[in-house]
Design a protein around this motif. Sequence first.
Motif, PDB file in Angstrom:
ATOM      1  N   ASN A 157      49.499  10.915  10.669  1.00 57.46           N
ATOM      2  CA  ASN A 157      51.371  12.283  10.840  1.00 57.46           C
ATOM      3  C   ASN A 157      51.232  12.131  12.165  1.00 57.46           C
ATOM      4  N   ASN A 187      54.978  14.679   6.351  1.00 55.55           N
ATOM      5  CA  ASN A 187      53.531  14.028   6.808  1.00 55.55           C
ATOM      6  C   ASN A 187      52.942  13.785   5.317  1.00 55.55           C
ATOM      7  N   ARG A 189      49.852  12.826   2.975  1.00 51.76           N
ATOM      8  CA  ARG A 189      49.019  13.850   2.436  1.00 51.76           C
ATOM      9  C   ARG A 189      47.399  14.069   2.521  1.00 51.76           C
ATOM     10  N   THR A 190      47.613  12.233   2.431  1.00 53.16           N
ATOM     11  CA  THR A 190      45.805  11.649   2.029  1.00 53.16           C
ATOM     12  C   THR A 190      45.992  10.508   2.712  1.00 53.16           C
ATOM     13  N   ASP A 193      48.186   8.017   0.847  1.00 53.14           N
ATOM     14  CA  ASP A 193      50.003   7.861   0.618  1.00 53.14           C
ATOM     15  C   ASP A 193      50.244   6.706   1.541  1.00 53.14           C
ATOM     16  N   LYS A 215      44.646  14.802   9.581  1.00 52.58           N
ATOM     17  CA  LYS A 215      44.167  15.833   9.593  1.00 52.58           C
ATOM     18  C   LYS A 215      43.957  15.884  11.618  1.00 52.58           C
TER      19      LYS A 215
END
Length: 215
Positions: A157, A187, A189-190, A193, A215
């Motif tokens: 991200n 962004n 999310r996992t 994705d 993250k």
Amino acid sequence: MQPFVEKYKKQVTILGSVLAVIVVYFFFIQDSSNSATIETIDQNALATIGSTPNIPETEMEDTPQTIIVDVKGAVKFPGVYTLSEEQRIIDAIEAAGGYTDDANPMLINHAQKLQDEMVVYIPNSSEDALEEMELFLQMTEINSTSSGNSSGKININKAAESELTQLPGIGPSKASAIIQHRSEQGNFRTVEDLKQVTGIGDKTFEQLKDLIDVK
């Protein structure tokens, strides 16, 4: 007078007894009514004290996290602003008072979501196209300074193209596709994705899944 009293003594006695019964009955009814009212009030008060406030469900939901961004360049009030993670670059520009008259927002993606510690740089019209591109790339690199994490994984991200191309199976074209996807769709999310990006299938993802993070 005495004969009259003697004559109606029985009737007077009966009448007095009836009046006494009526008075006693009246006060008994009033006392019972007051007791019932007091008992009802006490029960209502206890129920109110013991009850749990009815908090609307929407108030119990988590509120968006606040973030801090630095808005620079051709805006009226450059500076550091506290915003919400749900807001986008256009919101940061508006918080800084909007564009100056000489701003050139051609390369700015107004729809991109904000991130904590993000730098939003707005070039001005006096800068040539090459300078604008360099500033844009610098801004991207600044935003990606924390793209790694304690585990050594690359944050897809935040990572710049140069960082993404270090991943196995990711060349310049796929790195550009990843950046374009997160700019247009928001962004990831996992890590799964990432397979939504054109050109990244299950085989490529298997090589990447242990090397990336969101993250």
